[in-house]
Scaffold this active site. Sequence first.
Site, mmCIF file in Angstrom:
data_model
loop_
_atom_site.group_PDB
_atom_site.id
_atom_site.type_symbol
_atom_site.label_atom_id
_atom_site.label_comp_id
_atom_site.label_asym_id
_atom_site.label_seq_id
_atom_site.Cartn_x
_atom_site.Cartn_y
_atom_site.Cartn_z
ATOM 1 C CD GLU A 69 27.990 34.621 116.661
ATOM 2 O OE1 GLU A 69 27.706 33.409 116.738
ATOM 3 O OE2 GLU A 69 29.137 35.077 116.802
HETATM 4 C C1 LIG Z 1 19.154 27.547 119.446
HETATM 5 C C2 LIG Z 1 20.391 28.102 120.057
HETATM 6 C C3 LIG Z 1 21.619 27.876 119.467
HETATM 7 C C4 LIG Z 1 22.796 28.351 120.049
HETATM 8 N N1 LIG Z 1 24.017 28.030 119.507
HETATM 9 C C5 LIG Z 1 25.139 28.278 120.230
HETATM 10 C C6 LIG Z 1 26.400 27.735 119.837
HETATM 11 O O1 LIG Z 1 26.522 27.078 118.794
HETATM 12 N N2 LIG Z 1 27.484 27.955 120.633
HETATM 13 C C7 LIG Z 1 27.387 28.669 121.794
HETATM 14 O O2 LIG Z 1 28.402 28.806 122.476
HETATM 15 N N3 LIG Z 1 26.213 29.218 122.184
HETATM 16 C C8 LIG Z 1 25.092 29.032 121.438
HETATM 17 N N4 LIG Z 1 23.882 29.542 121.855
HETATM 18 C C9 LIG Z 1 23.843 30.367 123.054
HETATM 19 C C10 LIG Z 1 23.514 31.823 122.779
HETATM 20 O O3 LIG Z 1 24.575 32.457 122.121
HETATM 21 C C11 LIG Z 1 23.124 32.479 124.126
HETATM 22 O O4 LIG Z 1 21.863 31.935 124.490
HETATM 23 C C12 LIG Z 1 23.070 33.990 124.057
HETATM 24 O O5 LIG Z 1 24.343 34.519 123.849
HETATM 25 C C13 LIG Z 1 22.467 34.610 125.330
HETATM 26 O O6 LIG Z 1 23.001 34.050 126.486
HETATM 27 P P1 LIG Z 1 22.005 33.525 127.634
HETATM 28 O O7 LIG Z 1 21.011 32.630 126.981
HETATM 29 O O8 LIG Z 1 22.795 32.958 128.743
HETATM 30 O O9 LIG Z 1 21.229 34.801 128.129
HETATM 31 P P2 LIG Z 1 21.727 35.881 129.301
HETATM 32 O O10 LIG Z 1 23.128 36.170 129.058
HETATM 33 O O11 LIG Z 1 21.333 35.254 130.608
HETATM 34 O O12 LIG Z 1 20.823 37.088 128.985
HETATM 35 C C14 LIG Z 1 19.445 37.220 129.424
HETATM 36 C C15 LIG Z 1 18.932 38.623 129.039
HETATM 37 O O13 LIG Z 1 19.686 39.627 129.751
HETATM 38 C C16 LIG Z 1 20.268 40.539 128.842
HETATM 39 N N5 LIG Z 1 21.595 40.937 129.327
HETATM 40 C C17 LIG Z 1 22.590 40.144 129.770
HETATM 41 N N6 LIG Z 1 23.650 40.887 130.123
HETATM 42 C C18 LIG Z 1 23.331 42.167 129.897
HETATM 43 C C19 LIG Z 1 24.010 43.406 130.029
HETATM 44 N N7 LIG Z 1 25.281 43.466 130.457
HETATM 45 N N8 LIG Z 1 23.361 44.541 129.691
HETATM 46 C C20 LIG Z 1 22.098 44.491 129.204
HETATM 47 N N9 LIG Z 1 21.411 43.360 129.048
HETATM 48 C C21 LIG Z 1 22.007 42.207 129.392
HETATM 49 C C22 LIG Z 1 20.356 39.801 127.501
HETATM 50 O O14 LIG Z 1 20.367 40.683 126.386
HETATM 51 C C23 LIG Z 1 19.095 38.955 127.546
HETATM 52 O O15 LIG Z 1 17.992 39.709 127.121
HETATM 53 C C24 LIG Z 1 22.710 29.117 121.244
HETATM 54 C C25 LIG Z 1 21.461 29.386 121.826
HETATM 55 C C26 LIG Z 1 20.314 28.868 121.262
HETATM 56 C C27 LIG Z 1 19.003 29.118 121.956
#
Ligand SMILES: Cc1cc2nc3c(=O)[nH]c(=O)nc-3n(C[C@H](O)[C@H](O)[C@H](O)COP(=O)(O)OP(=O)(O)OC[C@H]3O[C@@H](n4cnc5c(N)ncnc54)[C@H](O)[C@@H]3O)c2cc1C
Length: 596
Positions: free
Chosen positions: A442
């Site tokens: 989220e």
């Molecule tokens: C168990 C689980 C359930 C989930 N459920 C859902 C769901 O129901 N529906 C859905 O759509 N998604 C879902 N997600 C996805 C979840 O919302 C994302 O994993 C999350 O938003 C982070 O995206 P990412 O994993 O691609 O990380 P990234 O976006 O790749 O981020 C990696 C790191 O970089 C940092 N970062 C990225 N951009 C920036 C920036 N501009 N400035 C500073 N820091 C930055 C982040 O804070 C993080 O620390 C789920 C994930 C998990 C693990």
Amino acid sequence: MADYQAPLRDMRFVLNEVFEAPALWSSLPKLAENVDPDTADAILEEAGKITSGVLAPLNREADEQGCKWNEGEVTSPEGFKEAYQTIVEGGWNGLGGNPEFGGMGMPKMLVAQFEEMMQGANMSFGLAPMLTAGACLALNAHGSQELKEKYLPNMYSGVWSGAMDLTEPHAGTDLGIIRSKAEPNSDGSYNVTGTKIFITWGEHDMAENIIHLVLAKLPDAPAGPKGISLFLVPKFLVNDDGSLGERNSFSCGSIEKKMGIKASATCVMNFDGAKGWLVGEPNKGLAAMFTMMNYERLGVGIQGIGAAEASLQSAREYALDRIQSRAPTGAQEKDKAADPIIVHPDVRRMLMTMKGYVEGGRAFSTYVAQWLDIAKYAEDDDQRKHAEGMVALLTPVAKAFLTDRGLDTCILGQQVFGGHGFIREWGQEQLVRDCRITQIYEGTNGIQALDLMGRKVVGSQGKLFELFAADVAKFVQNNNDDAALRPYLESLSAALERLSDVTEAVIAQAAENPNAIGAASVDYLDLFGLTAVAYMWAKMVKVAAPKAEGDTSGFYTGKLKSARFYFDRLLPKTVSLAEGIRSGSDSMMAPTADEI
Ligand SMILES: Cc1cc2nc3c(=O)[nH]c(=O)nc-3n(C[C@H](O)[C@H](O)[C@H](O)COP(=O)(O)OP(=O)(O)OC[C@H]3O[C@@H](n4cnc5c(N)ncnc54)[C@H](O)[C@@H]3O)c2cc1C
């Protein structure tokens, strides 16, 4: 391991005594139609029974079993189907939903308490109603009348569940670069194609149908976040008479093996020209999602409190039971080989820290829910706009602070158990594993902090912050004559001044230095959260102090002592946070990548 018991006494205190919710509800005519104090109390009571009696007993076994994937079908852990049916029969999915389509129209302040109980009892299970409620919110706010009539009643009842499909393998935080596509058909529907990952309860066997809200791009969409649209894509197509038709062309490719919330299915969803319908306007999908995000983000913050409450209940019981060493002041229980560990100051530090964050956090989530209710139901434009400003400002704090402190609390609970906290049997290790995700999904907590510092505080040049500061200042001013409160008010005023000074300092730094916001943001959110929760403890003292004399239950006297601990031992963390923030971005940006 203590059996989870819904903390109804504290919830009633927060709702009825601290926030005087019934008076607020009766002042908002559209809300007063749906809720009165007796109904609200009966709902709390029943929610306590179901969450403690039905959901909590499944929590551990389900974590061990997990969900099973077979040829695209997902089987939920034993007992989940029956528990889900109990939730459906009670209408719990639609507790806060629009009564026009079968929801119960209850205030968020009340729904928040139910959500906390559900998440504290069984977070994996709780995600299914939570995602459904979120999907309903987006559909109710942005869907056409036809879509609402066709889908909302079965979603509010829970006969159909909801899922939110945003994330793709290469696009999580940055949804502007998603690749899923939607091609228009001549009948007004769209064919949706693409791969979504991490979709919570995207596939399962608990509901008859699963309604996916999917972000995708139209053929002529502009690049970036302004080119994203939202589509409703049902697992089974729905005939005009409401009966279920053929299976839509998408499926669950696999489910993830993961650290926690193992009893929930986290699905890869492959859409292959699946039939969908536009929700809201073309290219405004992200805005539609944001409608629901304030509710969802508070909901995730509440997951943090739920897990922390469960951890505290177990740790408190264990600390009374486990005997090790003698108290520093001499033996307390001479008939035993050693004293219960609750006599040791460090064990008390852990328990009191947990209590400070759990009860302060519960009050804070209720405070935010109160602003959500005013924003939704107030008829006066100024009152509504003011509440919307508060919601915008406070939501990232609620999501990130409550989940960060939620995990801290679960880890402290685990620590109270010593080695046994690391062992499966006692439940603490599951709480730590389950709670961890709340900091990540989220929108990661880092992104919440950027939202607070960048968009809300610097973006409004401090105007949104002023709304909160004025609310605290008014409380201090109105209660200056209260002798019991005075010592707390002095510390609260000092913390508010510290936060205000830092706010000004970062706004000034940001005008000169593009890295200033990102460098300050996480510590700033912590500083804000600690101050806001201090405000909550001061509010609780105001109510508890006159009732403490002659209180034999320990409830009100316990509140006063917990407030003192919070102000003595937790609020001072704001001093070091403020100093760190003022130092600016140089020390983190100076190293080259090789030097990190
Ligand atoms: C168990 C689980 C359930 C989930 N459920 C859902 C769901 O129901 N529906 C859905 O759509 N998604 C879902 N997600 C996805 C979840 O919302 C994302 O994993 C999350 O938003 C982070 O995206 P990412 O994993 O691609 O990380 P990234 O976006 O790749 O981020 C990696 C790191 O970089 C940092 N970062 C990225 N951009 C920036 C920036 N501009 N400035 C500073 N820091 C930055 C982040 O804070 C993080 O620390 C789920 C994930 C998990 C693990």
